[in-house]
Design a protein around this motif. Structure first.
Motif, PDB file in Angstrom:
ATOM      1  N   ASP A 143       0.839  -1.190   0.000  1.00 54.65           N
ATOM      2  CA  ASP A 143       0.000   0.000   0.000  1.00 54.65           C
ATOM      3  C   ASP A 143       0.876   1.242   0.000  1.00 54.65           C
ATOM      4  N   VAL A 144       0.252   2.397  -0.190  1.00 55.78           N
ATOM      5  CA  VAL A 144       0.953   3.669  -0.059  1.00 55.78           C
ATOM      6  C   VAL A 144       1.622   3.707   1.312  1.00 55.78           C
ATOM      7  N   LEU A 145       2.927   3.940   1.348  1.00 60.62           N
ATOM      8  CA  LEU A 145       3.648   3.824   2.611  1.00 60.62           C
ATOM      9  C   LEU A 145       3.819   5.199   3.250  1.00 60.62           C
ATOM     10  N   GLU A 146       2.889   5.515   4.129  1.00 58.72           N
ATOM     11  CA  GLU A 146       2.924   6.742   4.909  1.00 58.72           C
ATOM     12  C   GLU A 146       2.451   6.382   6.321  1.00 58.72           C
ATOM     13  N   PRO A 147       2.328   7.347   7.242  1.00 57.74           N
ATOM     14  CA  PRO A 147       2.072   6.991   8.637  1.00 57.74           C
ATOM     15  C   PRO A 147       0.817   6.172   8.882  1.00 57.74           C
ATOM     16  N   LYS A 148      -0.246   6.405   8.110  1.00 57.19           N
ATOM     17  CA  LYS A 148      -1.496   5.675   8.348  1.00 57.19           C
ATOM     18  C   LYS A 148      -1.343   4.200   7.995  1.00 57.19           C
ATOM     19  N   THR A 149      -0.734   3.924   6.852  1.00 60.87           N
ATOM     20  CA  THR A 149      -0.493   2.532   6.458  1.00 60.87           C
ATOM     21  C   THR A 149       0.442   1.847   7.449  1.00 60.87           C
TER      22      THR A 149
END
Length: 419
Positions: free
Chosen positions: A50-56
């Protein structure tokens, strides 16, 4: 270090941002706690692509805390290197680097699949499809996969129709708690604001053309209009086009609408929605962007093959001189603008989407061996559970059906209309 990342020294920055995100994801956190209590994911190998940012990253960490053996991958353009470093520091194998080439991206996904996941949590279905073509040996032992995008569910349904799908898929995208909020509100807002930030110009009176009036397109149109833009919609579905008319927008063919567009946004998730003929209709200096996410949703390869040339680039904004001599601004090379050039959807919206993903993982594992290798809808009870947890976090209360209402809902008899 386990995995393949850009700079492990960035972990402190990533960890701080992940901790902040976690505070605003109550539904996802509650569902992860239920998974931990049930023991459902204990020892289960789960791949998060998935998109790798803080939420993921929060989802990956919550799954690991619930007992799962988690690994993560992401394509370079959607990777936050600090977040990747924080995951590796936390012991989660992560394959993602912002500066990755297309070959690197492919190698990273294959490395993820070499963990032999029993469940894949996917965004765009590329990992699921690569598992079928490049690592088919892992499929018989899999419980299945989840997919959270419209553009990802579509090819999976095609695979099902052709008899090529070999594992059960939960279409998390089609859950009401996802599509009614993430697509219309989250993506609509984040796409428009990402474009506004890149163009850095007033939107009042701007001519914005939205290709596609599904849930994403309707959200983009609404948020663009809220900033003062004059919105025109193009559609191939007569019902969707009529919805756009009733919502107060002009409706034209894409060819006609492009001729007066200051900004053209494709939201279909279908390749070649914006063809060279549409690009050449755009006024000189117009901008074009993607809020859908399919590869070549704007036919930039065809345009270059026909003689289009990039003449300048500043950050994520490039100027493309077309074969007819006009120049247009292409935002972030036609990638999905809200994730590749911004930080994705608002966190409260993604709390719903990731809550649906966790509910889908739970359903896959609870039904292991009983689900056919087709695309399935998340059961309504699970969908409602995610919504109830989110509603509680927003401070909302839920009514109950009375006994009299229940009798009326379940009765087949016609009502007594005697005065």
């Amino acid at each position: 270090m386990t995995g393949r990342i850009a700079d492990p020294r960035l972990w402190r920055e990533g960890a701080a941002r992940i901790a902040w995100a976690r505070e605003f994801m109550p539904a996802t956190t509650a569902l992860a706690a239920e998974l931990a209590d049930s023991g459902r994911v204990s020892g289960i190998r789960i791949a998060v692509s998935d998109v790798l940012e803080p939420k993921t990253a929060t989802v990956a960490l919550l799954l690991a805390e619930a007992g799962a053996d988690v690994a993560v991958s992401c394509v370079g353009r959607d990777t936050d290197d600090a977040v990747a470093a924080a995951l590796v520091r936390a012991g989660i194998p992560t394959y993602a680097q912002r500066n990755a080439t297309e070959a690197d991206d492919r190698d990273n996904v294959l490395a993820l699949l070499d963990h032999h996941p029993e469940v894949i949590v996917d965004d765009g279905a590329a990992t699921i499809r690569l598992a079928h073509t490049e690592r088919p040996g892992i499929l018989p032992a899999m419980a299945g996969a989840t997919e959270q995008t419209t553009s990802g569910v579509r090819p999976l349904r095609t695979m099902e129709r052709l008899g090529e799908l070999r594992i059960p898929i939960i279409a998390a995208n089609d859950a009401r708690t996802k599509s009614l909020f993430d697509n219309a509100h989250g993506t609509g807002q984040s796409v428009v604001l990402a474009i506004a930030d890149l163009l850095d110009q007033p939107w009042a009176g701007t001519e914005v053309v939205v290709a596609g009036f599904g849930r994403v397109g309707s959200g983009v149109a609404r948020h663009a209009a809220a900033l003062g833009a004059h919105v025109t919609v193009s559609e191939v579905d007569p019902v969707a086009a009529l919805q756009a008319v009733f919502a107060g927008y002009a409706v034209e063919t894409l060819s006609d609408a492009a001729a007066h567009a200051d900004v053209l946004i494709s939201t279909t998730g279908i390749a070649h929605t914006v063809a060279l003929e549409h690009l050449e209709r755009l006024p000189d200096g117009a901008a074009v962007a993607v809020g859908g996410g399919a590869f070549q949703e704007i036919s930039l390869l065809h345009a270059r093959e026909a003689g289009a040339v990039e003449t300048s680039r500043v950050g994520a904004v490039s100027v493309l001189r077309l074969p007819n001599g006009r120049s247009i601004r292409v935002l972030d090379d036609g990638h999905c603008i809200n994730v590749s050039a911004a930080e994705g959807n608002p966190i409260q919206v993604m709390d719903l989407s990731f809550g649906v993903q966790l509910a889908a993982v739970d359903h896959l594992l609870a039904s292991r061996g009983a689900l056919t290798p087709t695309v399935h809808i998340l059961p309504a009870a699970a969908d409602d559970r995610v919504a109830s947890l989110a509603l509680r976090a927003f401070g909302g209360g839920l009514d109950a059906v009375s006994a009299e209402q229940r009798d009326d809902l379940t009765s087949w008899r016609p009502r007594d209309i005697t005065p």
